[in-house]
Design an enzyme around this catalytic site. Structure first.
Site, PDB file in Angstrom:
ATOM      1  N   HIS A  77     -15.000   7.036   3.816  1.00 53.09           N
ATOM      2  CA  HIS A  77     -16.133   6.784   2.919  1.00 53.09           C
ATOM      3  C   HIS A  77     -15.972   7.547   1.624  1.00 53.09           C
ATOM      4  CE1 HIS A  77     -17.965   4.733   6.082  1.00 53.09           C
ATOM      5  NE2 HIS A  77     -18.276   5.785   6.797  1.00 53.09           N
ATOM      6  N   GLU A 111      12.639 -13.583  -0.377  1.00 56.55           N
ATOM      7  CA  GLU A 111      12.793 -12.199   0.065  1.00 56.55           C
ATOM      8  C   GLU A 111      13.888 -12.028   1.114  1.00 56.55           C
ATOM      9  OE1 GLU A 111       9.110 -10.773   1.718  1.00 56.55           O
ATOM     10  OE2 GLU A 111       8.683 -12.651   2.740  1.00 56.55           O
ATOM     11  N   ASP A 122      11.449  -6.668   0.581  1.00 58.10           N
ATOM     12  CA  ASP A 122      12.328  -7.139   1.648  1.00 58.10           C
ATOM     13  C   ASP A 122      13.681  -7.574   1.118  1.00 58.10           C
ATOM     14  OD1 ASP A 122      10.995  -6.871   4.157  1.00 58.10           O
ATOM     15  OD2 ASP A 122       9.509  -8.281   3.386  1.00 58.10           O
ATOM     16  N   CYS A 154       6.334 -10.285  -6.634  1.00 62.51           N
ATOM     17  CA  CYS A 154       5.194  -9.553  -6.083  1.00 62.51           C
ATOM     18  C   CYS A 154       5.639  -8.316  -5.297  1.00 62.51           C
ATOM     19  CB  CYS A 154       4.321 -10.463  -5.227  1.00 62.51           C
ATOM     20  SG  CYS A 154       5.220 -11.224  -3.876  1.00 62.51           S
TER      21      CYS A 154
HETATM   22  C1  PEP Z   1       7.992  -7.994  -0.431  1.00 64.15           C
HETATM   23  O1  PEP Z   1       8.706  -8.083   0.577  1.00 64.15           O
HETATM   24  O2  PEP Z   1       8.438  -7.654  -1.550  1.00 64.15           O
HETATM   25  C2  PEP Z   1       6.560  -8.287  -0.354  1.00 64.15           C
HETATM   26  C3  PEP Z   1       5.824  -8.334  -1.439  1.00 64.15           C
HETATM   27  O3  PEP Z   1       6.010  -8.507   0.877  1.00 64.15           O
HETATM   28  P1  PEP Z   1       5.643  -7.336   1.917  1.00 64.15           P
HETATM   29  O4  PEP Z   1       5.760  -6.027   1.185  1.00 64.15           O
HETATM   30  O5  PEP Z   1       4.259  -7.617   2.381  1.00 64.15           O
HETATM   31  O6  PEP Z   1       6.679  -7.515   2.965  1.00 64.15           O
HETATM   32 MG    MG Z   2       8.017  -9.082   2.325  1.00 62.22          MG
END
Ligand code: PEP
Ligand code: MG
Length: 575
Positions: A196, A440, A464, A511
């Site tokens: 919290h 990935e 990954d 991402c």
């Molecule tokens: C990644 O593999 O870069 C990714 C964004 O997915 P996660 O970190 O959830 O495996």
């Molecule tokens: Mg990943």
């Protein structure tokens, strides 16, 4: 003569950024263990009535707390009080208390013993979020006992001047009485990133450090204190030298904070006018607010597997639908990219409902899309939830861990089935919903040209991709030095993925964490990356980096870097 106090440095967990110094306001713990008093059989009914009244009073108190938090910080924060209502009405705990009273225990002692029993069972739980909830149980039982005793609690309302609150723990009830203008920081003995204190401190945007173990026993109200919410450090009785170091640190932090704040409403645009899409990565719907506050114009990765943790049953289609609808509507008119579940790898141990044999190599095992093919019903439920939500706001679907064309086609076939079923049932969804895949797995990177023909977008998951390409476990600290985003093999793959996507006429996003590190922004821009999806906290820093880069120079730089064989030389050029 006044005694010179000794400086003590504590290391805890940084949960809300910023640096602040001031005087301690100690919120002392009222630790009491109610005594057992044998209640004679003819008075036990009366004891049960007393319990009933105290429960009603506690329920009213918690509701008032919830309303006040709602007023101060908004609905999302008020939900933390709702958890306490669930605990108060927990049938197992209630049954236990009643049975103890029926057997002659006084109500206070029965409440204490019943909650203590549940608390002990929570201590062995490994999951951080779940473990945190035992403090809610403690708080609810304390309130209940206070109401049975007709007592009152020490309150943050007593604060009359600027102070830094030190407590063993802060409960939602404590935070209600906060006099916001006087509270400059929090430091607590217990708690983690989902406590919290963390949530409230972020809401108020004041520095906070938690998990300081026995800090509250080592300080008195009025002691001098520095809280460094950036590094998770708390210093009691700082020396003159420490104060001067921290004054400088504060100035640097404050100047950067101000500068980043000013960027919030400015576009993520290079010096020569190229617009870049800056999106956020989230794990739950509540993070959308933080994403928007940090200037993200959409969600580029919603890690939906977090919905599956800490539960004994798979989320229903309805839960998926409500969750995604809420998330996407909050982000509207911006898009929300929903990644289908990436369970497995390091994220399987938390599941209680899938009976999967332990794997010797889970990162290469039944993970993400592979697990969805083994359990198509779970996948279809999620796809239906996503599709239904797409009728309400802009949503895109993204598959994790695609390693080849057959997998992509299989996922798309299941998506088609979900669409056909919904059509038959006359349920609305976005018929043109865009579908992308994470790149990935190295095999997917090598054949992005083939995959791209059947996709609307790709998003590079460097976390990954680097792990699998360099054969370096992403969570193994002993090989962390080998985890190198600037490895020429990685750079060549990134360039190839982006080029392949562009040749197929689709956008390339990233991402993985590499997108969130400003150090790599110029090289990624130079490669032609269209979208950066980063953690909300990093978004302002990436925007600043993009705004300081000229696309023409980034292109030249990236061409030069691709010609270099040695990582050290690449680093030198980047710097
Ligand atoms: C990644 O593999 O870069 C990714 C964004 O997915 P996660 O970190 O959830 O495996
Ligand atoms: Mg990943």
């Amino acid at each position: 003569m006044t005694e010179k106090k000794q400086e003590i440095v504590y290391q805890g967990v940084a949960v809300s950024s910023g640096i602040v110094s001031g005087k301690v306001f100690l919120l002392a713990e009222q630790n009491f263990v109610p005594l057992h008093k044998e209640v004679p059989p003819d008075l036990r009914k009366k004891e049960l009535d007393r319990l009933k009244k105290a429960i009603a009073q506690t329920r009213a108190d918690i509701k008032t707390t919830s309303l006040k938090i709602d007023e101060m910080l908004g609905t999302n924060y008020a939900k933390i009080a709702d958890v306490q209502l669930l605990i108060l009405d927990d049938p197992i705990m209630r049954k236990d208390i009643i049975s103890m009273i029926e057997n002659g225990d006084n109500a206070e002692n029965a409440v204490y013993k019943a909650s203590d029993k549940i608390n002990r069972s929570f201590e062995t739980i490994g999951d951080e979020y779940f473990k945190e909830r035992r403090f809610d149980i403690q708080d609810v039982s304390k309130r209940l006992i206070e109401n049975l005793l007709g007592g009152t609690k020490q309150s943050l309302a007593n604060i009359e001047r600027d102070s830094i609150v030190v407590a063993h723990n802060l409960t939602p009830a404590d935070t209600v009485s906060i006099r916001e203008k006087f509270i400059k920081g929090f430091a607590t003995d217990i708690g983690g990133k989902t406590s919290h204190t963390a949530i409230i401190a972020q809401g108020f945007e004041i520095p906070a450090v938690v998990g300081l173990k026995n800090l509250s026993r080592a300080v008195k109200s009025g002691d001098d204190i520095i809280i460094d919410g950036n590094k998770g450090i708390v210093i009691i009785n700082p020396s003159a030298q420490t104060i001067s170091v921290y004054e400088k640190e504060f100035d640097i932090w404050f100047a950067e904070h101000q500068e980043l704040e000013k960027l919030k409403d400015l576009p993520a645009q290079t010096l020569d006018g190229v617009q870049i899409k800056l999106l956020a990565n989230i794990d739950n719907p509540d993070e959308t607010e933080y994403a928007l506050k940090n200037g993200a114009l959409g969600i580029g990765l919603y890690r939906t597997e977090f919905m599956y943790f800490n539960r004994v049953q798979v989320p229903t289609e309805e839960e998926h639908f409500e969750n995604y609808k809420k998330t996407a509507q909050r982000m509207s008119p911006f898009e929300t990219v929903i990644r289908t579940i990436d369970l497995g790898g390091d994220k399987l141990s938390k599941l209680g409902f899938l009976n999967i044999d332990e794997e010797s190599n889970p990162f290469m095992g039944l993970r993400a899309i592979r697990l969805c093919f083994k359990y198509p019903d779970i996948f279809l439920q999620q796809l239906r939830g996503i599709l239904r939500a797409s009728a309400f706001a802009k949503i895109k679907i993204m598959y994790p861990m695609i390693s080849g064309l057959q997998e992509l086609r299989m996922a798309n076939a299941l998506l088609q089935r979900a669409k056909d079923d919904l059509r038959k049932e006359k349920i609305d969804f976005d018929g043109d919903i865009e579908v992308g895949a994470m790149i990935e797995v190295p095999s997917a990177a090598i054949i992005t040209d083939i995959l791209a023909k059947e996709l609307d977008f790709v998003s590079i998951g460097t976390n990954d991709l680097i792990q699998y390409t360099l054969a370096v476990d992403r969570v193994n600290e002993t090989v962390a030095e080998l985890y190198e985003p600037l490895h020429p093999a990685i750079l060549r793959l990134l360039k190839k993925i982006i080029d392949d996507a562009h040749r197929a006429g689709i956008k390339a996003a990233m991402c993985g964490e590499m997108a969130g590190d400003p150090k790599y922004a110029s090289i990624l821009l130079g490669f032609g990356l269209d979208e950066f999806s980063v953690s909300s906290a990093q978004a302002p820093k990436i925007k600043r980096a993009i705004r300081n880069i000229k696309m023409s120079s980034a292109k030249l730089l990236s061409q030069e870097i691709l010609k270099i064989d040695d990582i050290k030389e690449i680093e030198k050029l980047l710097n």
